[in-house]
Design an enzyme around this catalytic site. Structure first.
Site, mmCIF file in Angstrom:
data_model
loop_
_atom_site.group_PDB
_atom_site.id
_atom_site.type_symbol
_atom_site.label_atom_id
_atom_site.label_comp_id
_atom_site.label_asym_id
_atom_site.label_seq_id
_atom_site.Cartn_x
_atom_site.Cartn_y
_atom_site.Cartn_z
ATOM 1 N N ARG A 58 -18.970 26.183 27.345
ATOM 2 C CA ARG A 58 -18.703 25.007 26.527
ATOM 3 C C ARG A 58 -19.989 24.219 26.380
ATOM 4 O O ARG A 58 -20.986 24.520 27.016
ATOM 5 C CB ARG A 58 -17.532 24.165 27.060
ATOM 6 C CG ARG A 58 -17.264 24.200 28.528
ATOM 7 C CD ARG A 58 -18.012 23.234 29.413
ATOM 8 N NE ARG A 58 -18.386 22.002 28.800
ATOM 9 C CZ ARG A 58 -19.544 21.415 29.018
ATOM 10 N NH1 ARG A 58 -20.443 21.957 29.847
ATOM 11 N NH2 ARG A 58 -19.848 20.280 28.444
ATOM 12 N N GLY A 59 -19.913 23.181 25.494
ATOM 13 C CA GLY A 59 -21.132 22.461 25.146
ATOM 14 C C GLY A 59 -21.670 23.089 23.861
ATOM 15 O O GLY A 59 -21.796 24.320 23.775
ATOM 16 N N ALA A 60 -21.976 22.243 22.874
ATOM 17 C CA ALA A 60 -22.272 22.754 21.529
ATOM 18 C C ALA A 60 -23.399 23.812 21.492
ATOM 19 O O ALA A 60 -23.197 24.918 20.974
ATOM 20 C CB ALA A 60 -22.568 21.589 20.595
ATOM 21 N N ARG A 98 -13.904 27.187 17.881
ATOM 22 C CA ARG A 98 -13.907 25.734 18.105
ATOM 23 C C ARG A 98 -14.510 25.109 16.847
ATOM 24 O O ARG A 98 -15.697 25.319 16.560
ATOM 25 C CB ARG A 98 -14.718 25.363 19.357
ATOM 26 C CG ARG A 98 -14.110 25.901 20.648
ATOM 27 C CD ARG A 98 -14.653 25.216 21.877
ATOM 28 N NE ARG A 98 -14.085 23.892 22.056
ATOM 29 C CZ ARG A 98 -14.544 23.009 22.970
ATOM 30 N NH1 ARG A 98 -15.559 23.333 23.747
ATOM 31 N NH2 ARG A 98 -13.982 21.822 23.087
ATOM 32 N N GLN A 204 -15.006 17.513 32.690
ATOM 33 C CA GLN A 204 -16.367 18.056 32.659
ATOM 34 C C GLN A 204 -17.335 17.147 33.408
ATOM 35 O O GLN A 204 -18.321 17.606 33.971
ATOM 36 C CB GLN A 204 -16.852 18.214 31.200
ATOM 37 C CG GLN A 204 -16.179 19.324 30.435
ATOM 38 C CD GLN A 204 -14.967 18.819 29.669
ATOM 39 O OE1 GLN A 204 -14.303 17.880 30.089
ATOM 40 N NE2 GLN A 204 -14.658 19.453 28.550
ATOM 41 N N ASP A 243 -21.631 16.976 19.247
ATOM 42 C CA ASP A 243 -21.148 18.271 18.760
ATOM 43 C C ASP A 243 -21.436 18.469 17.281
ATOM 44 O O ASP A 243 -21.514 19.602 16.801
ATOM 45 C CB ASP A 243 -19.653 18.422 19.031
ATOM 46 C CG ASP A 243 -19.436 18.807 20.482
ATOM 47 O OD1 ASP A 243 -19.531 17.916 21.345
ATOM 48 O OD2 ASP A 243 -19.246 20.007 20.753
ATOM 49 N N ASN A 253 -18.510 13.655 19.346
ATOM 50 C CA ASN A 253 -18.805 14.070 20.721
ATOM 51 C C ASN A 253 -17.508 13.966 21.522
ATOM 52 O O ASN A 253 -16.461 13.570 21.002
ATOM 53 C CB ASN A 253 -19.911 13.208 21.338
ATOM 54 C CG ASN A 253 -20.393 13.762 22.663
ATOM 55 O OD1 ASN A 253 -20.690 14.957 22.760
ATOM 56 N ND2 ASN A 253 -20.446 12.954 23.694
ATOM 57 N N LYS A 254 -17.567 14.339 22.778
ATOM 58 C CA LYS A 254 -16.385 14.358 23.652
ATOM 59 C C LYS A 254 -15.532 13.105 23.486
ATOM 60 O O LYS A 254 -16.077 12.000 23.423
ATOM 61 C CB LYS A 254 -16.860 14.512 25.100
ATOM 62 C CG LYS A 254 -15.788 14.527 26.144
ATOM 63 C CD LYS A 254 -14.667 15.511 25.879
ATOM 64 C CE LYS A 254 -15.118 16.945 25.698
ATOM 65 N NZ LYS A 254 -14.075 17.805 25.068
HETATM 66 O O1 MRU Z 1 -15.341 20.289 25.085
HETATM 67 P P1 MRU Z 1 -16.765 20.476 25.564
HETATM 68 O O2 MRU Z 1 -16.891 20.470 27.044
HETATM 69 O O3 MRU Z 1 -17.418 21.657 24.905
HETATM 70 O O4 MRU Z 1 -17.503 19.170 25.017
HETATM 71 C C1 MRU Z 1 -18.883 19.085 25.205
HETATM 72 C C2 MRU Z 1 -19.463 17.823 24.666
HETATM 73 O O5 MRU Z 1 -18.781 16.992 24.099
HETATM 74 C C3 MRU Z 1 -20.938 17.655 24.800
HETATM 75 O O6 MRU Z 1 -21.280 16.304 24.905
HETATM 76 C C4 MRU Z 1 -21.631 18.245 23.551
HETATM 77 O O7 MRU Z 1 -21.178 19.530 23.277
HETATM 78 C C5 MRU Z 1 -23.092 18.250 23.703
HETATM 79 S S1 MRU Z 1 -23.587 19.377 24.939
HETATM 80 C C6 MRU Z 1 -25.235 19.372 25.137
#
Ligand code: MRU
Length: 350
Positions: A58-60, A98, A204, A243, A253-254
């Site tokens: 996970r994470g963009a 996603r 997370q 994201d 973002n999250k």
């Molecule tokens: O649902 P996730 O854990 O993939 O969400 C991740 C985030 O929101 C991060 O802040 C974003 O992807 C940037 S990661 C460098």
């Protein structure tokens, strides 16, 4: 972008979420952290789709790289006669895994473009797909190092930083994004301290961010998301990831990020979004056009098999929210720091 030497000497405390070595794709299963370090070895694109959907990776930026390698493993198993159509099918599946993180689509489109030359033999196409995936990974590592350098200069000594979700090496190859800035400030001797929001529903922040900071020996205080307003007066700055960043600067973002940005504005604290150029999406004009991923309500009704609400409770579970550009002090990117007016400065960035 040529591979640079410093990428080969990343600090030992950093995780490697995705790697491709000796023909094998390896993904660190983040659903098992912080308890266990276990790896998954997907052998086809459908496996990579599954691990992306259940947030094992996970994470963009990290899912972009995982998807690019997912295309490479798929190319390796497809017969010559189905190579083109099979890759197109894999690309569609991966992009849909996603919908919010633009890095996923960006990486898959790049891989598909690398095989768009008609005169290539099937073997040349397989090699081109893998080479493009490797290039994307190398570039993302370099971007994270550049972000860290630009961002660390912004932090004062003994900075108190509030963050959400996880934006370290688990989320972006190399140093990460918002956490990458904090790692660099720590390496530079600035002694940052972090307040990490736990980040319900999937935690997370508490499972991953505390783990990464502790491995780096950076002091971290975990807070319930609802305690953010109680610590804001002690904070110097908020740093978050992204994201997808629309052309006007609106940022997905999250979920919970918009709440923090609103809090930062009320408390007159600077709120920075930290992201590589691959997260900027000039094709999306404003945040209203960003598709926010909706996830299973069971993630909120329960955690790790433990019931947190009556079984049939109605739940609203968006994975992300969109912070309006007007609440953002600036973007820390691999190309430097972007300040308002974002309509001019963001859309001209990548
Ligand atoms: O649902 P996730 O854990 O993939 O969400 C991740 C985030 O929101 C991060 O802040 C974003 O992807 C940037 S990661 C460098």
């Amino acid at each position: 972008m040529p591979a640079r030497k410093d990428a080969e000497h990343l600090p030992g405390f950093l995780f490697r979420a995705v790697s491709f070595e000796r023909g094998r794709l390896r993904i660190l299963d983040q659903t098992q952290l912080p308890h266990r370090v276990t790896y998954l070895y997907p052998t086809k694109a459908a496996d990579v789709v599954a691990v992306i959907k259940r947030l094992a990776v996970r994470g963009a930026p990290a899912i972009g790289v995982a998807a690019a390698y997912g295309m490479a493993v798929e190319a390796g198993r497809l017969p010559d006669r189905n190579l083109r159509s099979g890759l197109e099918r894999a690309a569609r599946m991966l992009v849909a895994a996603r919908p919010t993180a633009v890095n996923l689509k960006w990486a898959v489109v790049r891989v598909m473009q690398s095989v768009s030359v008609r005169a290539m033999s099937p073997e040349e196409k397989r090699r081109a797909v893998l080479a493009e995936a490797q290039r994307i990974e190398t570039e993302e590592v370099e971007r994270s190092l550049a972000i860290a350098r630009h961002g660390a200069k912004l932090l004062p000594k003994n900075a108190e930083v509030l963050t959400i979700c996880n934006t370290g090496a688990l989320a972006a190859p190399g140093m990460g994004t918002a956490l990458g800035v904090i790692f660099q400030a720590h390496i530079d001797g600035k002694r940052p301290h972090v307040y990490a929001c736990e980040t319900r529903p999937l935690l997370q922040g508490s499972r991953l961010t505390t783990l990464e900071l502790q491995r780096a020996r950076i002091p971290v205080t975990l807070i319930a998301d609802s305690a953010a307003a109680s610590v804001i007066d002690r904070c110097d700055v908020m740093l978050v990831g992204a994201d997808r960043i629309a052309a006007n600067g609106d940022t997905a973002n999250k979920v919970g990020t918009r709440m923090l940005a609103t809090l930062a504005r009320a408390a007159r604290k600077p709120f920075y979004v930290v992201a590589p150029s691959s997260t900027f999406d000039s094709a999306t004009r404003t945040g209203q056009q960003i598709v926010v991923e909706q996830r299973d309500g069971e993630e909120v009704r329960a955690f790790a098999g433990c019931r947190a609400a009556p079984a049939r409770t109605v739940v609203f579970n968006p994975a992300f929210d969109v912070t309006p550009a007007r609440l953002i002090a600036g973007f820390i990117t691999d190309r430097g720091i972007l300040k308002p007016p974002f309509r001019k400065n963001v859309s001209s960035n990548p």
